[in-house]
Design an enzyme around this catalytic site. Structure first.
Site: not given
Length: 520
Positions: A200, A423, A462
């Site tokens: 991320s 995601d 994610h």
């Protein structure tokens, strides 16, 4: 790529010391930590440094109430450095954990998430368990992944450009430089290999390192990278804009009905019936097909309206200008709506939007500079203006999407990215777009594969989770590539939930696995 390091040491800064006396002071470690001299880094000044021994690993720390026990952590020294960038008056914390007898000769720097530049204990524990000397930094913006970026504003001008530079690119580079010096001072030799791992925000930091500081790391694991941050954060807010304009805020249950229908329609696009969408880029399920149908939500029967279907369609399509020009990508079909299209119903009053905090705070702090703004008033016209401003103002600072990786390639660096195709926060099509642009800049797919490989994970959320198989040890694949020149064609992956039969491998982009056929 690895350069000789001068073994310089560490500094403990007593309050009463003058700056002229500081240079002569050595840090005396606590417990079994050796005495170190202070590190040196151009453009910075060391404010303080300390070393604390943990002879029982995480035992003493984990014994505190509310702290989970971190088992299997060897004895280590925790070295903490506080530095500043005069005249910025910032306070950047860098923490380096050094295994005392189990060091594998390698350095692992770690990244953060959302507006947090580093995750410290959460990231350092697994690294030290594996024998790495590991480091994390807060970039001088001490915050958690969920806290707002209150550091963005300062009293004398709207945006604190120095702290933004720390967060965007500077501090991971400085962590790599200082971390290597501390390691050399502690062990008497520099690390044989240096790695960066993050997902991320951490993935974005990894890409930034390859683009701006190609000599820092031998290998980079940049997962689900928050690439094109100046565009991504606005695209993350797009679902709220769509609902604001429509004046309708569907429940999570209603959104889930659209995802179930999309999965049912597109599950077998890859030739396999496995409860996930293997190729969301080719899924063309029309949400209008649910108009007029009913869904049972919390004991109530709700009829899907045309407005509901239009909202879902716009969210899946992603942000566009009022003339229809694409601005960025949308939520993949099959990904949860709850992160970006959250809604809530107060005890009194109508249901309203609950925006993703990172997206809302980027608008509040960095674009409109109104921390307490009610973003529910933002519609299409203002969104388009904000998107353009974010691109123009912040692209060069935090875009993190320069496709020219020639210096990283020349330095011998290797990089792996994996990204979940379900995601719900960082759109995987952004990663695919970046990989394609790197191919264009670096001589094609085959040439790019020699130093940068991408793996897509169907059904994965994610950084982890979801119904699909998650890579089990991508870092090991990176190490094998860097140290033994064995480039990975697949990544072993497994599920831990309701679909253990999906365990297998992820294919190197652009290859895909289909029914009865391995990656092709």
């Amino acid at each position: 790529m690895r350069t000789p390091l001068v073994v310089i040491g560490a500094l403990l800064l007593p309050v009463a010391l003058t700056l002229s006396a500081v240079a002569a002071v050595l840090l005396t470690g606590h417990g079994n930590c050796p005495r170190l001299s202070r590190p040196s880094l151009p453009g910075t000044r060391i404010l303080a440094m300390s070393a604390v021994a943990h002879p029982d690993g995480m035992g003493a720390r984990a014994s505190r109430p509310g702290r989970p026990v971190a088992s299997g952590v060897p004895a280590f020294c925790d070295v903490t450095i506080i530095l500043t960038h005069p005249p910025l008056r910032d306070r950047v914390r860098i923490q380096v954990w050094l295994p005392q007898s189990t060091w594998n000769g390698r350095f692992q720097a770690t990244g953060g998430g959302a507006f947090a530049a580093g995750e410290f204990e959460r990231a350092l524990v697994p690294a030290v368990r594996r024998g790495y000397a590991a480091a994390s930094t807060d970039a001088g913006v001490p915050s958690t992944a969920k806290s707002p970026p209150v550091w963005a504003q300062r009293h004398d001008r709207p945006i604190n450009d120095g702290l933004l530079a720390n967060f965007a690119y500077r501090s991971v580079h400085e962590m790599s430089r200082i971390g290597k010096q501390v390691i050399a001072g502690f062990y008497g030799r520099p690390p044989a290999y240096s790695y960066f791992t993050g997902c991320s925000t951490g993935g974005r930091q990894g890409l930034t390192e390859a683009q701006r500081y190609p000599g820092d790391f031998d290998g980079i694991l940049a997962d689900a990278p928050a690439i094109a941050w100046n565009r991504l954060t606005l695209a993350q807010f797009w679902p709220q804009v769509v609902m604001n304009e429509a004046g309708t805020y569907p429940t999570a249950c209603e959104f889930a009905a659209f995802n179930r229908a999309a999965i049912a329609a597109c599950d077998t696009d890859d030739g396999r019936l496995d409860g996930i969408i293997g190729r969301p880029d080719t899924c063309r399920f029309d949400p209008g097909r649910l108009v007029g149908t009913s869904v049972r939500c919390h004991g109530r029967t709700i009829r899907i309206s045309r407005v509901d279907a239009d909202i879902v369609g716009r969210i899946w399509d992603g942000p566009t200008t009022r003339t229809g020009e694409r601005q960025w990508y949308g939520l993949p079909r099959g990904a949860s709506f709850s992160w970006l299209a959250g809604t809530t119903k107060p005890l009194f009053g109508p249901r309203h939007g609950a925006p993703f905090p990172v997206a809302a705070d980027w608008i509040r702090y960095f674009l409109l500079r109104q921390p307490h703004l009610d973003v529910s008033t933002i519609g299409y016209a203002e969104f388009e203006r904000l998107f353009e401003e974010s691109q123009a103002r912040y692209g060069a600072v935090i875009g993190s999407d320069d496709p020219d990786l020639s210096a990283f390639r020349a330095a011998g660096g290797k990089m792996i990215t994996w990204h979940g195709l379900a995601d719900p926060a960082v759109f995987p099509q952004g990663t695919v777009d970046y990989r394609r642009r790197v191919e264009s800049a670096m001589g094609g797919g085959e040439a790019t594969d020699r130093f940068y490989r991408v793996f897509l994970a169907p059904g994965v959320g994610h950084c982890s989770g979801g119904a699909g198989p998650v890579p089990t040890d991508p870092h090991a694949a990176l190490v094998d590539w860097v140290e033994h020149d064995r480039a990975p064609d697949t990544l072993p992956a497994a599920t831990t939930g309701a679909h253990p039969h999906l365990s297998g491998v992820l294919c190197r982009y652009p290859q895909q696995a289909t029914a009865g056929r391995p990656c092709h």
